[in-house]
Design an enzyme around this catalytic site. Structure first.
Site, PDB file in Angstrom:
ATOM      1  N   GLU A  65       1.070  -1.041   0.036  1.00 45.89           N
ATOM      2  CA  GLU A  65      -0.018   0.133   0.026  1.00 45.89           C
ATOM      3  C   GLU A  65       0.913   1.395   0.061  1.00 45.89           C
ATOM      4  OE1 GLU A  65      -2.356   2.681   2.914  1.00 45.89           O
ATOM      5  OE2 GLU A  65      -1.849   0.788   3.437  1.00 45.89           O
ATOM      6  N   ASP A  69       0.915   3.725  -2.867  1.00 49.62           N
ATOM      7  CA  ASP A  69       0.374   5.195  -2.828  1.00 49.62           C
ATOM      8  C   ASP A  69       1.241   6.111  -3.663  1.00 49.62           C
ATOM      9  OD1 ASP A  69      -1.305   7.668  -1.573  1.00 49.62           O
ATOM     10  OD2 ASP A  69       0.858   7.545  -0.477  1.00 49.62           O
ATOM     11  N   ASP A 138      -6.920   1.208   0.851  1.00 50.79           N
ATOM     12  CA  ASP A 138      -5.840   0.588   0.866  1.00 50.79           C
ATOM     13  C   ASP A 138      -5.530  -0.528  -0.026  1.00 50.79           C
ATOM     14  OD1 ASP A 138      -5.512   2.390   3.062  1.00 50.79           O
ATOM     15  OD2 ASP A 138      -5.835   0.839   4.815  1.00 50.79           O
ATOM     16  N   GLU A 141      -4.368   0.768  -3.615  1.00 49.34           N
ATOM     17  CA  GLU A 141      -3.348   0.939  -3.629  1.00 49.34           C
ATOM     18  C   GLU A 141      -2.353  -0.059  -3.335  1.00 49.34           C
ATOM     19  OE1 GLU A 141      -3.519   5.495  -1.860  1.00 49.34           O
ATOM     20  OE2 GLU A 141      -3.025   4.009  -0.249  1.00 49.34           O
TER      21      GLU A 141
END
Length: 250
Positions: A65, A69, A138, A141
């Site tokens: 994650e 991101d 989450d 990502e």
């Protein structure tokens, strides 16, 4: 043993009985990326609660994650610069913030149907973890991070373009979030910045409800409810703006 067979075996060992390799192919088709090493995808779908009694964060989605991101932010920034060549930095930043926010990522994860593939501990599963927006955001990502590890930036960028281009061209959310809009509205009038107060909290720990009151001196306060403090604050700011007839000028 072939490289692909070894990767499938690694994915099967990591997933245990929770995810069948054939099921992963369904998700791969939805996201448009066939993994050379499916263990990346399994890890992207694994909540730390599924790893007890001896959880290792490295075996959960959390590191992916973090990676995803950053990959998402870079890819979206490049897309925005290409599609809005006349936009100033401020507008680009607002568009970026809308696209990469957890709610937008959660919408993408829902379109992929990623929730049905999540590996969760019993408690997290019983509390509705597969439908939680925060967790789905989450996972979006983490899947992006997994694709990056598996196929490089080009593969991740192609995935992001498929999932976010339409959202970028036709945004469904205002370019400023309600709290930012209210802050700017108050500042433009020389008012004290909005103050957010917790008015009430109810519900169990796994499904709390918060009531937040937003206060600006000289105006009647407004309350709103949300499943998190952040959501309740945004809802309160939105309610305040709606009452005062304020719209996003962008």
């Amino acid at each position: 043993m072939s490289k692909g067979a070894a990767a499938d075996l690694a994915a099967r060992d990591l997933a245990g009985k929770d995810i069948e390799v054939k099921d992963l192919a369904v998700l791969e088709a939805r996201i448009g990326h066939a993994f050379a090493d499916r263990s990346h995808l399994v890890r992207a779908l694994t909540h730390i609660s599924a790893l007890s009694p001896s959880p290792r964060r490295a075996d959960s989605y959390q590191r992916l994650e973090f990676l995803g991101d950053r990959v998402l932010g870079l890819a979206i920034a490049a897309m925005l610069c290409a599609h809005f060549p006349e936009a100033e930095e401020g507008e680009l930043s607002r568009r970026l913030a809308v696209l990469v926010r957890k709610e937008s990522c959660a919408d993408v994860a829902r379109e992929w149907g990623a929730g049905e593939f999540l590996r969760l501990g019993e408690g997290e599963a019983q509390s509705g973890g597969k439908k939680k927006s925060a967790l789905l955001g989450d996972i979006c990502e983490s899947i992006i991070g997994a694709v990056y590890l598996d196929g490089g930036f080009a593969a991740a960028e192609a995935l992001i373009r498929r999932a976010f281009l339409e959202r970028m061209q036709n945004p469904t959310r205002p370019l400023r979030d309600p709290k930012t809009m209210l802050q700017e509205w108050a500042q433009a009038r020389g008012l004290t910045p909005p103050l957010y107060k917790l008015a009430a909290r109810s519900g169990p720990d796994h499904a709390p409800a918060f009531v937040i009151e937003v206060v600006i001196p000289g105006y009647a306060p407004v309350e709103a409810r949300g499943g998190s403090k952040r959501a309740a604050e945004q809802a309160a700011a939105q309610a305040f703006l709606a009452r005062e007839g304020v719209e996003d000028p962008t």
